[in-house]
Design a protein around this motif. Structure first.
Motif, PDB file in Angstrom:
ATOM      1  N   LEU A   1      12.373  -0.610   7.806  1.00 24.15           N
ATOM      2  CA  LEU A   1      12.539  -1.240   6.493  1.00 24.15           C
ATOM      3  C   LEU A   1      12.780  -0.218   5.385  1.00 24.15           C
ATOM      4  O   LEU A   1      13.722  -0.342   4.600  1.00 24.15           O
ATOM      5  CB  LEU A   1      11.310  -2.101   6.177  1.00 24.15           C
ATOM      6  CG  LEU A   1      11.302  -2.790   4.810  1.00 24.15           C
ATOM      7  CD1 LEU A   1      12.458  -3.767   4.687  1.00 24.15           C
ATOM      8  CD2 LEU A   1       9.961  -3.514   4.593  1.00 24.15           C
ATOM      9  N   TYR A   2      11.956   0.801   5.297  1.00 26.31           N
ATOM     10  CA  TYR A   2      12.031   1.744   4.176  1.00 26.31           C
ATOM     11  C   TYR A   2      13.178   2.743   4.353  1.00 26.31           C
ATOM     12  O   TYR A   2      13.671   3.294   3.374  1.00 26.31           O
ATOM     13  CB  TYR A   2      10.697   2.481   4.019  1.00 26.31           C
ATOM     14  CG  TYR A   2       9.512   1.566   4.230  1.00 26.31           C
ATOM     15  CD1 TYR A   2       9.361   0.403   3.462  1.00 26.31           C
ATOM     16  CD2 TYR A   2       8.572   1.820   5.225  1.00 26.31           C
ATOM     17  CE1 TYR A   2       8.300  -0.459   3.688  1.00 26.31           C
ATOM     18  CE2 TYR A   2       7.515   0.957   5.446  1.00 26.31           C
ATOM     19  CZ  TYR A   2       7.386  -0.175   4.687  1.00 26.31           C
ATOM     20  OH  TYR A   2       6.348  -1.037   4.909  1.00 26.31           O
ATOM     21  N   ARG A   3      13.596   2.952   5.599  1.00 25.77           N
ATOM     22  CA  ARG A   3      14.751   3.813   5.842  1.00 25.77           C
ATOM     23  C   ARG A   3      16.038   3.088   5.457  1.00 25.77           C
ATOM     24  O   ARG A   3      16.938   3.683   4.842  1.00 25.77           O
ATOM     25  CB  ARG A   3      14.787   4.229   7.316  1.00 25.77           C
ATOM     26  CG  ARG A   3      16.008   5.038   7.716  1.00 25.77           C
ATOM     27  CD  ARG A   3      15.938   5.479   9.170  1.00 25.77           C
ATOM     28  NE  ARG A   3      15.606   4.384  10.078  1.00 25.77           N
ATOM     29  CZ  ARG A   3      16.488   3.478  10.502  1.00 25.77           C
ATOM     30  NH1 ARG A   3      17.750   3.536  10.100  1.00 25.77           N
ATOM     31  NH2 ARG A   3      16.118   2.528  11.343  1.00 25.77           N
ATOM     32  N   ARG A   4      16.123   1.817   5.791  1.00 27.65           N
ATOM     33  CA  ARG A   4      17.337   1.065   5.488  1.00 27.65           C
ATOM     34  C   ARG A   4      17.407   0.648   4.019  1.00 27.65           C
ATOM     35  O   ARG A   4      18.496   0.423   3.496  1.00 27.65           O
ATOM     36  CB  ARG A   4      17.430  -0.170   6.388  1.00 27.65           C
ATOM     37  CG  ARG A   4      17.745   0.165   7.841  1.00 27.65           C
ATOM     38  CD  ARG A   4      18.296  -1.033   8.575  1.00 27.65           C
ATOM     39  NE  ARG A   4      19.454  -1.606   7.893  1.00 27.65           N
ATOM     40  CZ  ARG A   4      19.974  -2.795   8.172  1.00 27.65           C
ATOM     41  NH1 ARG A   4      19.418  -3.553   9.112  1.00 27.65           N
ATOM     42  NH2 ARG A   4      21.026  -3.247   7.520  1.00 27.65           N
ATOM     43  N   ILE A   5      16.250   0.502   3.378  1.00 25.76           N
ATOM     44  CA  ILE A   5      16.238   0.175   1.949  1.00 25.76           C
ATOM     45  C   ILE A   5      15.408   1.248   1.244  1.00 25.76           C
ATOM     46  O   ILE A   5      14.254   1.014   0.850  1.00 25.76           O
ATOM     47  CB  ILE A   5      15.667  -1.235   1.688  1.00 25.76           C
ATOM     48  CG1 ILE A   5      16.269  -2.271   2.648  1.00 25.76           C
ATOM     49  CG2 ILE A   5      15.935  -1.659   0.237  1.00 25.76           C
ATOM     50  CD1 ILE A   5      15.757  -3.684   2.442  1.00 25.76           C
ATOM     51  N   PRO A   6      15.961   2.436   1.086  1.00 21.32           N
ATOM     52  CA  PRO A   6      15.167   3.560   0.552  1.00 21.32           C
ATOM     53  C   PRO A   6      14.734   3.380  -0.898  1.00 21.32           C
ATOM     54  O   PRO A   6      13.798   4.057  -1.338  1.00 21.32           O
ATOM     55  CB  PRO A   6      16.118   4.753   0.705  1.00 21.32           C
ATOM     56  CG  PRO A   6      17.486   4.168   0.769  1.00 21.32           C
ATOM     57  CD  PRO A   6      17.338   2.848   1.450  1.00 21.32           C
TER      58      PRO A   6
ATOM     59  N   ALA B   1       0.830  -1.211   0.000  1.00 17.40           N
ATOM     60  CA  ALA B   1       0.000   0.000   0.000  1.00 17.40           C
ATOM     61  C   ALA B   1       0.861   1.257   0.000  1.00 17.40           C
ATOM     62  O   ALA B   1       0.544   2.243  -0.685  1.00 17.40           O
ATOM     63  CB  ALA B   1      -0.931  -0.007   1.212  1.00 17.40           C
ATOM     64  N   LEU B   2       1.953   1.250   0.731  1.00 21.14           N
ATOM     65  CA  LEU B   2       2.843   2.412   0.764  1.00 21.14           C
ATOM     66  C   LEU B   2       3.567   2.585  -0.575  1.00 21.14           C
ATOM     67  O   LEU B   2       3.750   3.715  -1.045  1.00 21.14           O
ATOM     68  CB  LEU B   2       3.854   2.269   1.904  1.00 21.14           C
ATOM     69  CG  LEU B   2       3.260   2.447   3.309  1.00 21.14           C
ATOM     70  CD1 LEU B   2       4.235   1.947   4.365  1.00 21.14           C
ATOM     71  CD2 LEU B   2       2.907   3.919   3.565  1.00 21.14           C
TER      72      LEU B   2
ATOM     73  N   ALA C   1       7.096   8.405   1.343  1.00 20.54           N
ATOM     74  CA  ALA C   1       8.147   9.401   1.525  1.00 20.54           C
ATOM     75  C   ALA C   1       8.033  10.081   2.890  1.00 20.54           C
ATOM     76  O   ALA C   1       9.044  10.319   3.564  1.00 20.54           O
ATOM     77  CB  ALA C   1       8.076  10.437   0.406  1.00 20.54           C
ATOM     78  N   LEU C   2       6.808  10.368   3.312  1.00 24.22           N
ATOM     79  CA  LEU C   2       6.605  10.948   4.638  1.00 24.22           C
ATOM     80  C   LEU C   2       7.113  10.027   5.739  1.00 24.22           C
ATOM     81  O   LEU C   2       7.795  10.456   6.672  1.00 24.22           O
ATOM     82  CB  LEU C   2       5.114  11.221   4.863  1.00 24.22           C
ATOM     83  CG  LEU C   2       4.504  12.521   4.375  1.00 24.22           C
ATOM     84  CD1 LEU C   2       2.999  12.527   4.642  1.00 24.22           C
ATOM     85  CD2 LEU C   2       5.167  13.710   5.050  1.00 24.22           C
ATOM     86  N   LEU C   3       6.781   8.757   5.617  1.00 27.43           N
ATOM     87  CA  LEU C   3       7.159   7.784   6.641  1.00 27.43           C
ATOM     88  C   LEU C   3       8.663   7.534   6.622  1.00 27.43           C
ATOM     89  O   LEU C   3       9.307   7.467   7.678  1.00 27.43           O
ATOM     90  CB  LEU C   3       6.391   6.479   6.409  1.00 27.43           C
ATOM     91  CG  LEU C   3       6.606   5.343   7.400  1.00 27.43           C
ATOM     92  CD1 LEU C   3       6.320   5.804   8.832  1.00 27.43           C
ATOM     93  CD2 LEU C   3       5.713   4.151   7.048  1.00 27.43           C
ATOM     94  N   ARG C   4       9.227   7.396   5.431  1.00 31.56           N
ATOM     95  CA  ARG C   4      10.660   7.129   5.315  1.00 31.56           C
ATOM     96  C   ARG C   4      11.492   8.282   5.856  1.00 31.56           C
ATOM     97  O   ARG C   4      12.569   8.084   6.417  1.00 31.56           O
ATOM     98  CB  ARG C   4      11.026   6.880   3.850  1.00 31.56           C
ATOM     99  CG  ARG C   4      12.486   6.472   3.640  1.00 31.56           C
ATOM    100  CD  ARG C   4      12.883   6.558   2.178  1.00 31.56           C
ATOM    101  NE  ARG C   4      12.185   5.569   1.380  1.00 31.56           N
ATOM    102  CZ  ARG C   4      11.405   5.864   0.330  1.00 31.56           C
ATOM    103  NH1 ARG C   4      11.211   7.137  -0.011  1.00 31.56           N
ATOM    104  NH2 ARG C   4      10.817   4.913  -0.359  1.00 31.56           N
ATOM    105  N   GLY C   5      10.986   9.511   5.715  1.00 35.69           N
ATOM    106  CA  GLY C   5      11.764  10.684   6.074  1.00 35.69           C
ATOM    107  C   GLY C   5      11.616  11.153   7.497  1.00 35.69           C
ATOM    108  O   GLY C   5      12.211  12.155   7.882  1.00 35.69           O
ATOM    109  N   THR C   6      10.828  10.439   8.309  1.00 33.69           N
ATOM    110  CA  THR C   6      10.583  10.920   9.673  1.00 33.69           C
ATOM    111  C   THR C   6      11.375  10.141  10.708  1.00 33.69           C
ATOM    112  O   THR C   6      11.661   8.953  10.532  1.00 33.69           O
ATOM    113  CB  THR C   6       9.083  10.834  10.023  1.00 33.69           C
ATOM    114  OG1 THR C   6       8.860  11.488  11.288  1.00 33.69           O
ATOM    115  CG2 THR C   6       8.620   9.388  10.156  1.00 33.69           C
ATOM    116  N   ASP C   7      11.730  10.829  11.772  1.00 29.79           N
ATOM    117  CA  ASP C   7      12.270  10.157  12.955  1.00 29.79           C
ATOM    118  C   ASP C   7      11.368  10.422  14.159  1.00 29.79           C
ATOM    119  O   ASP C   7      11.762  10.241  15.309  1.00 29.79           O
ATOM    120  CB  ASP C   7      13.697  10.595  13.249  1.00 29.79           C
ATOM    121  CG  ASP C   7      13.830  12.110  13.438  1.00 29.79           C
ATOM    122  OD1 ASP C   7      12.787  12.805  13.411  1.00 29.79           O
ATOM    123  OD2 ASP C   7      14.960  12.585  13.613  1.00 29.79           O
TER     124      ASP C   7
END
Length: 409
Positions: free
Chosen positions: A375-380, A260-261, A269-275
């Motif tokens: 997952l999406y941060r480590r495999i962008p 879905a993402l 992109a919002l989720l991957r870019g947030t801490d």
């Protein structure tokens, strides 16, 4: 859809068959017939395989009210309970989720402690290590690969195995039998055999814990047996329930949520870019609302007459409450068919509502938060390795998801 006529609310109407089939073009959305039924009102009739016509509850507010109403029973052996598929010969020995209070509460209390929020939060570092190790293996392995086999299934299987005290080396056995139990296409005899195999397996593990207890949930159940508070068959059934629920639903949510993402790159992109852990938690709640893992929803039967949406549900009449259509109710969630990880979706009914709401929801939430934030941060550059319309969805199961999710990076 059937052509049978019925008088619902005084007006002749066609009664649709249930369960309903999703549209292949909109695999994340409720079945088109569910939307159509909601247009008729929050309470309509559907027809099951045996010709019975229980009530279908589609409204968000109506579902929450019914699930919290003590006049509504979860007892699957009560006459009028809407079974959505044929039962195996001799019926099914049920765990506490198919019981009413006080027996439901008595058994449920025996397994609540390991799923308490503080206990689950203490597991977060261990779950993070599991996720990171599996991503390491993923990156070192073949590219493309199947995310279900390499990541989505192992994460919750490893976690629930550790929590219960089940050897992970046996994961192929319990995953295969779980798959048989939750597939709609399985014959009643097949489901019965798979359930018996898992229950026998859990019974053997409980026996081992009686002789040599450890620091795990099955050992806690063994202590209850020794104290005379629980029978060994009850403990085995409870263990089976938690083993199946603990890995199947979360595994499917990991894979389906990832798809879905990928299909909503602005949200990814919002989720991957947030801490920000609050945004991660918000994304988990929104994905739980937006997606549907439990195909048929929740079944109940009225103990006595009660009113829903201005109509009278008589004692002994069944109720079917698909959480997917309630979670797309525009009165509860504006623009409900849009995925928006910034919305406040915490009131969703993905985990049910009332005394029977999902026991393991704190664990599921924590696992998904770790997965979606890692997952999406480590495999962008993660992306589908096939066209979206080639993804094999589980339209034939009680639990929705994908059989495979080929990805590349």
């Amino acid at each position: 859809m059937t052509s049978a006529q019925s008088s619902v609310g005084g007006n002749p109407a066609k009664i649709p068959d249930f369960p309903m089939t999703k549209s292949a073009g909109c695999p994340f959305d409720p079945a088109p017939e569910l939307y159509a039924q909601r247009q008729e009102g929050p309470l309509t009739r559907v027809r099951l395989w045996d010709g019975s016509t229980p009530w279908l509850v589609t409204g968000f507010a109506e579902q929450r009210a019914a699930l919290a109403d003590p006049r509504v029973s979860a007892d699957a052996d009560r006459p009028g309970y809407p079974h959505t598929m044929p039962l195996p010969p001799g019926g099914v020995k049920r765990s506490f989720i198919g019981m009413d209070d006080p027996e439901h509460a008595r058994l449920r209390r025996m397994v609540t402690a390991p799923f308490a929020v503080k206990r689950v939060e203490a597991m977060r570092p261990a779950v993070q290590r599991i996720v990171d190790d599996l991503i390491d293996d993923l990156l070192a392995g073949p590219n493309p690969t199947d995310l279900v086999e390499a990541f989505a299934l192992p994460v919750p299987s490893l976690v629930i195995s550790e929590l219960l005290g089940v050897p992970y080396d046996d994961h192929a056995f319990f995953q295969e039998n779980s798959k048989t139990i939750i597939q709609r296409t399985s014959a009643p005899e097949q489901r019965q055999a798979a359930h018996a195999a898992l229950t026998e397996y859990l019974d053997g593990l409980v026996g081992e814990k009686l002789d040599a207890p450890g620091d795990d949930l099955l050992s806690g159940l063994a202590e209850r047996i020794a104290a005379g508070e629980l029978t060994r068959p009850e403990a085995a059934r409870m263990g089976t329930l938690m083993l199946i629920a603990g890995h199947e639903t979360t595994a499917n949510m990991i894979a389906l949520g990832t798809l879905a993402l990928l299909e909503n790159p602005d949200q990814l992109a919002l989720l991957r870019g947030t801490d920000d852990p609050k945004l991660v938690a918000s994304a988990v709640e929104e994905l739980l609302r937006y997606l549907n893992i439990v195909h048929n929803g929740r079944m109940r039967v009225a103990r006595e007459d009660l009113g829903i949406a201005g109509r009278t549900v008589r004692a002994g009449e069944g109720l079917i409450m698909p959480n997917e259509i309630a979670n797309r109710d525009p009165d509860a969630f504006p623009d409900p068919d849009r995925l928006d990880i910034t919305r406040d979706a915490r009131r969703h009914v993905a985990f049910g509502f009332g005394v029977h709401q999902c026991l393991g929801q704190p664990l599921a939430r924590m696992e998904l938060q770790v997965v979606y934030s890692t997952l999406y941060r480590r495999i962008p550059t993660l992306e589908l390795a096939i066209e979206p319309d080639q993804v094999p969805f589980k339209y034939d199961g009680l639990v929705h998801g994908v059989y495979e999710l080929p990805v590349t990076w």
